[in-house]
Write an enzyme that holds these catalytic residues in place. Sequence first.
Site, PDB file in Angstrom:
ATOM      1  N   GLU A  43     -56.825 -16.967   8.779  1.00  0.00           N
ATOM      2  CA  GLU A  43     -57.998 -18.063   8.521  1.00  0.00           C
ATOM      3  C   GLU A  43     -58.919 -17.795   9.731  1.00  0.00           C
ATOM      4  O   GLU A  43     -58.929 -18.324  10.919  1.00  0.00           O
ATOM      5  CB  GLU A  43     -57.297 -19.395   8.911  1.00  0.00           C
ATOM      6  N   LYS A  95     -57.804 -17.216   4.309  1.00  0.00           N
ATOM      7  CA  LYS A  95     -58.431 -18.543   4.138  1.00  0.00           C
ATOM      8  C   LYS A  95     -59.741 -18.392   4.970  1.00  0.00           C
ATOM      9  O   LYS A  95     -59.714 -18.671   5.999  1.00  0.00           O
ATOM     10  CB  LYS A  95     -57.441 -19.579   4.899  1.00  0.00           C
TER      11      LYS A  95
HETATM   12  P1  13P Z   1     -60.593 -28.378   6.635  1.00  0.00           P
HETATM   13  O1  13P Z   1     -60.692 -28.088   5.163  1.00  0.00           O
HETATM   14  O2  13P Z   1     -60.780 -29.793   6.814  1.00  0.00           O
HETATM   15  O3  13P Z   1     -61.774 -27.602   7.058  1.00  0.00           O
HETATM   16  O4  13P Z   1     -59.335 -27.924   7.168  1.00  0.00           O
HETATM   17  C1  13P Z   1     -58.799 -27.082   6.663  1.00  0.00           C
HETATM   18  C2  13P Z   1     -57.858 -26.191   7.855  1.00  0.00           C
HETATM   19  O5  13P Z   1     -56.671 -26.033   7.737  1.00  0.00           O
HETATM   20  C3  13P Z   1     -58.371 -25.992   9.167  1.00  0.00           C
HETATM   21  O6  13P Z   1     -57.635 -25.169   9.822  1.00  0.00           O
END
Ligand code: 13P
Length: 391
Positions: free
Chosen positions: A177, A219
């Site tokens: 991510e 992600k």
């Molecule tokens: P949000 O969808 O609220 O951005 O959170 C996703 C997430 O896992 C952030 O690390």
Amino acid sequence: MSTQSLEAIAKSMVASGKGILAADESTGTIEKRFKSISVENTEENRRAYRELLFSAKGIGQYIGGAILYDETLRQKSADGTPFPELLARQGVIPGIKVDTGAKDMALCPGETVTEGLDGLAKRCAEYVKLGARFAKWRAVITIGAGIPSQACITANAHALARYAAICQAAGLVPIVEPEVLMDGDHTIERCEEVTEWTLREQFAALASQRIAFEKMVLKPSMVVSGASCKQQASVAEVAERTLKVLKRTVPAAVPGIAFLSGGQSDELATKHLDAMNKLGGGAWTLSFSYGRALQAAVRQEHGIVTGRRDEQVIEGDFPELVDDDRGPRHARVAEQAVQQRGFPAAEVAGDDGYRRPLRRHCGHLRRQAPAARGLRCSGRWPPSRSCGRGG
Ligand code: 13P
């Protein structure tokens, strides 16, 4: 765990029609979320709230995986069922956030690097025993004057790649991510440029650490206008630019891309994803791994269930309320909150990534939404959670 099963797990996390629930808020972050519904941040309240999410009837029809926080992975439902087991029974694969947070980066003012590599292999081995089948690590890239720097992008890409290697070796599918924050007044063009740069570096780092792309999930954030940019891009433009960047940077071997919501409203995050799936053309499944955009509505109901209906606070759950340029839309959202959800008065806090003076939009609301006249704001800056009268 066989290598084949990591591929199968990655595929089922983003199976057709399903996405991932991000319920891995740290104890500090969940405190902010709970405050917005006046729920005290105790271990039992966190447990009860997560049980509400994980025991939802039919959750497995729409959710392929749920990301938990360390404490949550060890908690149980009221009848004594460990959460990983409760989720597995619902057909939801349990996962775990393993990073230890984004920390100020030395010599790079205004930027962070995510930590948590020390002892990670040992922690992963324990998480596998506790029932986790995938993991998550979030890197944060900030857009601002003179940033991001190459140093920040390289350090975060390297840490994410090392994390991913440790996970694959331990038998966990890594969710990679790299979030480009939407905070700021930058244009969508700048966001596109930074997102492409970040993802190019990310996949080069993953390749150099020998990551099998078939056994991971990406992600990313969407390519959007900065939250306080005057010119907000349309849904079609967000979809088009995001897909363009992903097609340029993400190998076809990656089975799925599950977007974070990053502070977008649930409605907008959903519209963007829908538009991208309609455009299509990518080799991977496009899905969601939302935190705020999946839980905002649930939390409002939870707050009501826990008996604090007269003290509702509307904040990140209604980001439209803090966009100065959409007065009539503010009015409709506030009116809906006050009338349909039964809030006697609406208060607006600005501490959830939405950092705008409240005075102007409170004015909008009072002029345009008669039902929202109970709204209170001091017009103080920075905004406090619970303002006095005025504004
Ligand atoms: P949000 O969808 O609220 O951005 O959170 C996703 C997430 O896992 C952030 O690390």
